[in-house]
Enzyme design. Sequence first.
Site, PDB file in Angstrom:
ATOM      1  N   SER A  12       0.814  -1.221   0.000  1.00 50.93           N
ATOM      2  CA  SER A  12       0.000   0.000   0.000  1.00 50.93           C
ATOM      3  C   SER A  12       0.840   1.259   0.000  1.00 50.93           C
ATOM      4  O   SER A  12       0.341   2.337  -0.307  1.00 50.93           O
ATOM      5  CB  SER A  12      -0.920   0.011   1.225  1.00 50.93           C
ATOM      6  OG  SER A  12      -0.150   0.041   2.417  1.00 50.93           O
ATOM      7  N   GLY A  13       2.118   1.147   0.351  1.00 50.29           N
ATOM      8  CA  GLY A  13       2.986   2.316   0.473  1.00 50.29           C
ATOM      9  C   GLY A  13       3.210   2.735   1.917  1.00 50.29           C
ATOM     10  O   GLY A  13       3.776   3.788   2.182  1.00 50.29           O
ATOM     11  N   THR A  34      11.888  -6.149  12.191  1.00 52.66           N
ATOM     12  CA  THR A  34      11.348  -7.320  12.884  1.00 52.66           C
ATOM     13  C   THR A  34      11.338  -8.566  12.014  1.00 52.66           C
ATOM     14  O   THR A  34      11.056  -9.650  12.510  1.00 52.66           O
ATOM     15  CB  THR A  34       9.918  -7.036  13.378  1.00 52.66           C
ATOM     16  OG1 THR A  34       9.088  -6.772  12.247  1.00 52.66           O
ATOM     17  CG2 THR A  34       9.890  -5.856  14.342  1.00 52.66           C
ATOM     18  N   HIS A  49      14.815  -3.396   1.112  1.00 54.46           N
ATOM     19  CA  HIS A  49      14.498  -2.375   2.111  1.00 54.46           C
ATOM     20  C   HIS A  49      15.772  -1.673   2.596  1.00 54.46           C
ATOM     21  O   HIS A  49      15.799  -0.455   2.746  1.00 54.46           O
ATOM     22  CB  HIS A  49      13.757  -2.993   3.307  1.00 54.46           C
ATOM     23  CG  HIS A  49      12.281  -3.046   3.139  1.00 54.46           C
ATOM     24  ND1 HIS A  49      11.469  -1.967   3.360  1.00 54.46           N
ATOM     25  CD2 HIS A  49      11.464  -4.066   2.782  1.00 54.46           C
ATOM     26  CE1 HIS A  49      10.213  -2.305   3.141  1.00 54.46           C
ATOM     27  NE2 HIS A  49      10.176  -3.579   2.784  1.00 54.46           N
ATOM     28  N   ASP A  52      17.055   0.851   0.177  1.00 56.54           N
ATOM     29  CA  ASP A  52      16.221   2.047   0.093  1.00 56.54           C
ATOM     30  C   ASP A  52      16.524   3.075   1.184  1.00 56.54           C
ATOM     31  O   ASP A  52      15.972   4.164   1.170  1.00 56.54           O
ATOM     32  CB  ASP A  52      14.728   1.675   0.174  1.00 56.54           C
ATOM     33  CG  ASP A  52      14.236   0.989  -1.087  1.00 56.54           C
ATOM     34  OD1 ASP A  52      14.907   1.092  -2.131  1.00 56.54           O
ATOM     35  OD2 ASP A  52      13.166   0.344  -1.013  1.00 56.54           O
ATOM     36  N   GLU A  61      18.084  -5.328  14.481  1.00 55.79           N
ATOM     37  CA  GLU A  61      17.204  -6.469  14.247  1.00 55.79           C
ATOM     38  C   GLU A  61      16.552  -6.877  15.562  1.00 55.79           C
ATOM     39  O   GLU A  61      17.249  -7.139  16.552  1.00 55.79           O
ATOM     40  CB  GLU A  61      17.977  -7.621  13.614  1.00 55.79           C
ATOM     41  CG  GLU A  61      18.480  -7.260  12.225  1.00 55.79           C
ATOM     42  CD  GLU A  61      19.169  -8.398  11.520  1.00 55.79           C
ATOM     43  OE1 GLU A  61      19.149  -9.544  12.019  1.00 55.79           O
ATOM     44  OE2 GLU A  61      19.744  -8.135  10.451  1.00 55.79           O
ATOM     45  N   ASP A  83       9.561  -1.404  11.650  1.00 57.47           N
ATOM     46  CA  ASP A  83       8.902  -1.996  10.489  1.00 57.47           C
ATOM     47  C   ASP A  83       9.137  -3.498  10.525  1.00 57.47           C
ATOM     48  O   ASP A  83      10.260  -3.938  10.292  1.00 57.47           O
ATOM     49  CB  ASP A  83       9.457  -1.391   9.214  1.00 57.47           C
ATOM     50  CG  ASP A  83       8.583  -1.616   8.000  1.00 57.47           C
ATOM     51  OD1 ASP A  83       7.572  -2.325   8.104  1.00 57.47           O
ATOM     52  OD2 ASP A  83       8.926  -1.081   6.928  1.00 57.47           O
TER      53      ASP A  83
END
Length: 186
Positions: A12-13, A34, A49, A52, A61, A83
């Site tokens: 979904s963003g 996570t 990820h 980015d 972690e 996240d």
Amino acid sequence: MKSLLVLGGARSGKSRHAQGRVEALPGSLAFIATAQSFDAEMEARIQKHRADRSDRWHTIEAPFALADSIRAAATDHDAILVDCLTLWLSNCLLADHDLDTASEALQAAIAACPVPIALVANEVGLGIVPENALARRFRDEAGRLNQAVANAVEEAVFIAAGLPVTLKPARKQGRADANPAPCSMR
């Protein structure tokens, strides 16, 4: 931004939105991941990820010890992004952790966090009722966790098709707007 929950469906963003909100803040940034890499496809997602994110980010972690990781990250960083809560919940559920205790510890860590924090979660309750007991329990626990975290944060946003919809607006400094009472968690 003091505390923010970003909810949304798959792709979904929501992660992009949360990352952008945190990156707009000055200073050192902590990314609390996570996810666990159990196969090549998940490892590729994790690496994408990471690619980015700029060098401002420090990755921590935390597949289980999320509340402790938030407290630790807040001592060394100026803002935090978690996240995602849904993967953390899945990890805890499959490891047979006490979900109520873990959720309460998370809520306390959010409330005590001295730096801005954004948390990402999937909204999994908009689809069909799953056919098996574990999937139904996961869906129900995710809904309860999302309610609890939405109540704990100052702002909540739902992302659909890359577009943010404000669920709980951030209060302006000095205003005494009351948030609506949360629904029962059980």
